[in-house]
Design a protein around this motif. Structure first.
Motif, PDB file in Angstrom:
ATOM      1  N   ALA A   1       0.825  -1.202   0.000  1.00  0.00           N
ATOM      2  CA  ALA A   1       0.000   0.000   0.000  1.00  0.00           C
ATOM      3  C   ALA A   1       0.862   1.257   0.000  1.00  0.00           C
ATOM      4  CB  ALA A   1      -0.921   0.000   1.224  1.00  0.00           C
ATOM      5  N   ALA A   2       1.958   1.240   0.746  1.00  0.00           N
ATOM      6  CA  ALA A   2       2.859   2.401   0.798  1.00  0.00           C
ATOM      7  C   ALA A   2       3.510   2.643  -0.563  1.00  0.00           C
ATOM      8  CB  ALA A   2       3.925   2.184   1.869  1.00  0.00           C
TER       9      ALA A   2
ATOM     10  N   ALA B   1      -1.522  -4.713  -5.417  1.00  0.00           N
ATOM     11  CA  ALA B   1      -2.237  -4.794  -4.141  1.00  0.00           C
ATOM     12  C   ALA B   1      -2.378  -6.239  -3.692  1.00  0.00           C
ATOM     13  CB  ALA B   1      -3.614  -4.142  -4.268  1.00  0.00           C
ATOM     14  N   ALA B   2      -2.594  -7.137  -4.657  1.00  0.00           N
ATOM     15  CA  ALA B   2      -2.758  -8.549  -4.328  1.00  0.00           C
ATOM     16  C   ALA B   2      -1.426  -9.253  -4.076  1.00  0.00           C
ATOM     17  CB  ALA B   2      -3.502  -9.253  -5.453  1.00  0.00           C
ATOM     18  N   GLY B   3      -0.322  -8.644  -4.520  1.00  0.00           N
ATOM     19  CA  GLY B   3       0.986  -9.261  -4.364  1.00  0.00           C
ATOM     20  C   GLY B   3       1.511  -9.917  -5.624  1.00  0.00           C
ATOM     21  N   CYS B   4       0.910  -9.603  -6.772  1.00  0.00           N
ATOM     22  CA  CYS B   4       1.364 -10.161  -8.045  1.00  0.00           C
ATOM     23  C   CYS B   4       2.463  -9.300  -8.656  1.00  0.00           C
ATOM     24  CB  CYS B   4       0.205 -10.244  -9.038  1.00  0.00           C
ATOM     25  SG  CYS B   4      -1.133 -11.335  -8.547  1.00  0.00           S
TER      26      CYS B   4
ATOM     27  N   TRP C   1      -6.649   4.205  -5.053  1.00  0.00           N
ATOM     28  CA  TRP C   1      -7.732   3.309  -4.650  1.00  0.00           C
ATOM     29  C   TRP C   1      -7.181   1.978  -4.146  1.00  0.00           C
ATOM     30  CZ3 TRP C   1     -13.014   3.498  -4.145  1.00  0.00           C
ATOM     31  CH2 TRP C   1     -13.664   2.270  -4.015  1.00  0.00           C
ATOM     32  N   PHE C   2      -6.276   1.373  -4.924  1.00  0.00           N
ATOM     33  CA  PHE C   2      -5.800   0.047  -4.546  1.00  0.00           C
ATOM     34  C   PHE C   2      -4.746   0.090  -3.444  1.00  0.00           C
ATOM     35  CE2 PHE C   2      -7.804  -1.043  -8.612  1.00  0.00           C
ATOM     36  CZ  PHE C   2      -8.601  -2.089  -8.172  1.00  0.00           C
ATOM     37  N   SER C   3      -4.160   1.272  -3.197  1.00  0.00           N
ATOM     38  CA  SER C   3      -3.326   1.395  -1.997  1.00  0.00           C
ATOM     39  C   SER C   3      -4.192   1.249  -0.754  1.00  0.00           C
ATOM     40  CB  SER C   3      -2.603   2.749  -1.972  1.00  0.00           C
ATOM     41  OG  SER C   3      -3.494   3.823  -1.689  1.00  0.00           O
ATOM     42  N   GLU C   4      -5.444   1.665  -0.868  1.00  0.00           N
ATOM     43  CA  GLU C   4      -6.373   1.551   0.263  1.00  0.00           C
ATOM     44  C   GLU C   4      -7.020   0.172   0.334  1.00  0.00           C
ATOM     45  OE1 GLU C   4      -8.772   4.764  -0.962  1.00  0.00           O
ATOM     46  OE2 GLU C   4      -7.496   6.323  -0.077  1.00  0.00           O
ATOM     47  N   GLU C   5      -7.078  -0.537  -0.801  1.00  0.00           N
ATOM     48  CA  GLU C   5      -7.661  -1.877  -0.822  1.00  0.00           C
ATOM     49  C   GLU C   5      -6.663  -2.940  -0.369  1.00  0.00           C
ATOM     50  OE1 GLU C   5     -10.916  -3.097  -1.784  1.00  0.00           O
ATOM     51  OE2 GLU C   5     -11.268  -0.994  -1.269  1.00  0.00           O
ATOM     52  N   ALA C   6      -5.377  -2.709  -0.597  1.00  0.00           N
ATOM     53  CA  ALA C   6      -4.368  -3.746  -0.328  1.00  0.00           C
ATOM     54  C   ALA C   6      -4.451  -4.322   1.084  1.00  0.00           C
ATOM     55  CB  ALA C   6      -2.967  -3.193  -0.603  1.00  0.00           C
ATOM     56  N   PRO C   7      -4.573  -3.495   2.138  1.00  0.00           N
ATOM     57  CA  PRO C   7      -4.626  -4.076   3.496  1.00  0.00           C
ATOM     58  C   PRO C   7      -5.962  -4.744   3.820  1.00  0.00           C
ATOM     59  CG  PRO C   7      -3.911  -1.769   3.514  1.00  0.00           C
ATOM     60  CD  PRO C   7      -4.513  -2.030   2.190  1.00  0.00           C
ATOM     61  N   ARG C   8      -6.907  -4.715   2.898  1.00  0.00           N
ATOM     62  CA  ARG C   8      -8.260  -5.225   3.176  1.00  0.00           C
ATOM     63  C   ARG C   8      -8.610  -6.426   2.313  1.00  0.00           C
ATOM     64  NH1 ARG C   8      -7.851   0.090   3.838  1.00  0.00           N
ATOM     65  NH2 ARG C   8      -8.649   0.971   5.776  1.00  0.00           N
TER      66      ARG C   8
END
Length: 514
Positions: A97-98, A196-199, A142-149
């Motif tokens: 996310a960072a 965000a998913a780690g790909c 948007w996906f920086s905020e989705e990554a931890p969720r």
């Protein structure tokens, strides 16, 4: 063998030495953003083979870009595999996310330069290009905020001694194929969800617009994206099918994300069968724009049509393709549309701040527009605005065009234009317009204007499309689940659902009985 060019002196070796090209690229203040090497394992890589990128405004040369060899494409895929283990398992969601947040900040800081790059290689006006940069950056945010969720679930089991847990895990290295019409946004919409998913990702950008993608690589490196997590392999048009085949048949790449035509999507679908990889395709559209006679504000509907149909000279996948107007307002809407186009539009060089519409991307796009106008008029349609190419402005310019008396016998009724033609079609009632609007094999977006909320919902629900603009012609944003139905593809990008395209669901059954 890979040959790395230090960024401190590579730029001036790579830019075409012509006065016009130099003056164009000299508009980019941050020189580090002008890159022409393939981006592999965190470095810009040059080789002897090049292909030329031209400005569609006047065909002036911009730069010679590295024509990535097939062995280098495979190198990039292998590097993405090596990077995946660390990126997916040892980088926390908060850390990813960072990185995405840093990437977002850098895009906003370099917004003007990125917009100018888009205009130079794509041709769209600066106002549209600035909008694209903001749109592209919004996916990173948007996906920086989705990554931890990205969370799983605990499911009650029928067996009281068992617990069922689900985990969402990164699918693996991803191959991404992007088009020329949104050279920044089509990349960030995909890679931000993947990150965000780690790909890890390997991207083949469109050969018409590789400079924007390579500029993003520079910012990604500054943002902290690890070496190998992002790889970009530009190639010339002739080599594009071969790279697509390599992506699809590679056992290393576990997913393909593609935005482009339905024809190419079908080819990629077949080529991916041998590896049974995960796919998400955003393909062609044939968007209907429906205006009912009960609409209270026809001017608002006219503005919505202009935004939807003529943005980027009609070269967006969710552009209106067919305009359905109820009999009672057909003439009034037509008159107001033509008047508004005359008063508010100007065609020319996208770098001119007063220009609202630029050129088409290449000769094939211009030829298709000319063919559809000729076909429609031969079958009874009338040109009430525009209708002609503008060679005095440049090789790929065409007037914004409005056709009336358009019907199902015409090519433009059935086939996506991807150009600046608005074909106006009469209809009598809701049942007729739904039948006409749904008479197509694709279904990406649709638009409907009505003051009857019941009718609005009825039409929105029954249109065979994946996205509907109800009383609006602008629908795209990071929060929207973007995607189509039928032969417009499958999968969704953006929104809270976008990450799911880059994950696989794993179930764990835990026996808790002593």
């Amino acid at each position: 063998m890979l040959r790395f060019i230090p960024k401190s002196f590579g730029r001036h070796l790579r830019i075409i030495r012509s006065t016009r090209a130099a003056s164009s690229l000299s508009l980019i203040k941050n020189e580090d953003l002008v890159q022409t090497g393939a981006f592999i394992n965190g470095e810009f890589v040059q080789n002897d083979a090049k292909f030329l990128v031209r400005n569609p405004f006047d065909l002036s040369p911009l730069a010679e870009v590295t024509d990535t060899s097939l062995s280098q494409v495979n190198d990039a895929i292998n590097y993405s595999k090596e990077a995946f283990q660390d990126f997916s398992r040892n980088t926390t969601p908060r850390a990813r996310a960072a990185i995405l947040s840093n990437f977002y900040r850098l895009m906003i800081e370099n917004k003007e330069d990125l917009a100018r790059l888009i205009t130079l290689e794509n041709g769209k006006p600066l106002s549209d290009a600035r909008g694209e940069v903001s749109y592209a950056a919004s996916f990173l945010q948007w996906f920086s905020e989705e990554a931890p969720r990205i969370n799983g679930d605990l499911i009650s089991s029928a067996n009281p001694a068992n617990r069922i847990l689900t985990l969402k895990q990164a699918v693996g290295p991803v191959g991404i194929l992007t088009p020329w019409n949104f050279p920044s946004a089509m990349i960030t919409r995909k890679l931000s969800a993947a990150f965000a998913a780690g790909c890890t990702v390997v991207i083949k950008p469109a050969s018409e617009t590789p400079l924007s993608s390579l500029a993003l690589c520079q910012l990604a490196r500054e943002a902290g994206v690890p070496a190998g997590a992002l790889n970009v392999v530009p190639v010339n048009n002739k080599m594009t099918p071969k790279v697509g085949e390599i992506f699809c048949e590679s056992p290393i790449l576990k997913k393909i994300s593609f935005t482009g035509s339905t024809r190419v999507g079908k080819i990629l679908l077949g080529e991916s069968a041998s590896t049974m990889k995960k796919l998400s395709f955003e393909l062609g559209g044939n968007a209907p724009f429906i205006v009912f006679s009960d609409v209270k504000d026809i001017d608002k509907a006219v503005d919505g049509l202009i935004s939807s149909k003529f943005r980027s000279s009609g070269q967006t996948c969710i552009c209106t393709n067919r305009v359905f107007l109820q009999d009672e307002i057909y003439d009034e809407f037509t008159s107001k549309l033509v008047k508004k186009l005359k008063a508010t539009t100007k065609i020319g060089n996208g770098l001119d701040e007063s220009v609202t519409h630029g050129p088409l991307i290449h000769d094939r796009a211009l030829e298709k527009v000319q063919f559809q106008i000729k076909d429609a008029t031969a079958k009874g349609a009338k040109i009430v605005y525009g209708g002609h190419a503008l060679p005095e402005l440049g090789p790929f310019f065409h007037e914004l065009t409005v056709l009336t008396d358009v019907g199902p016998a015409m090519d433009i009724f059935h086939n996506e234009t991807f150009g600046p033609i608005a074909p106006l079609i009469r209809f009598k009632d809701t049942d007729e317009v739904l039948r006409l609007a749904n008479d197509t094999e694709v279904g990406l977006a649709g638009y409907v204007y009505s003051s009857d909320i019941s009718n609005l919902f009825k039409v929105a629900e029954q249109l065979g499309v994946g996205m509907v603009g109800a009383n609006t012609g602008l629908i795209s944003e990071a929060a929207l689940p973007f995607g189509g139905v039928k032969q417009s593809g499958f999968g969704r990008e953006g929104s809270k659902y976008g990450v799911d395209e880059y994950t696989v669901l794993k179930s764990i059954v835990l026996n808790v009985k002593d």
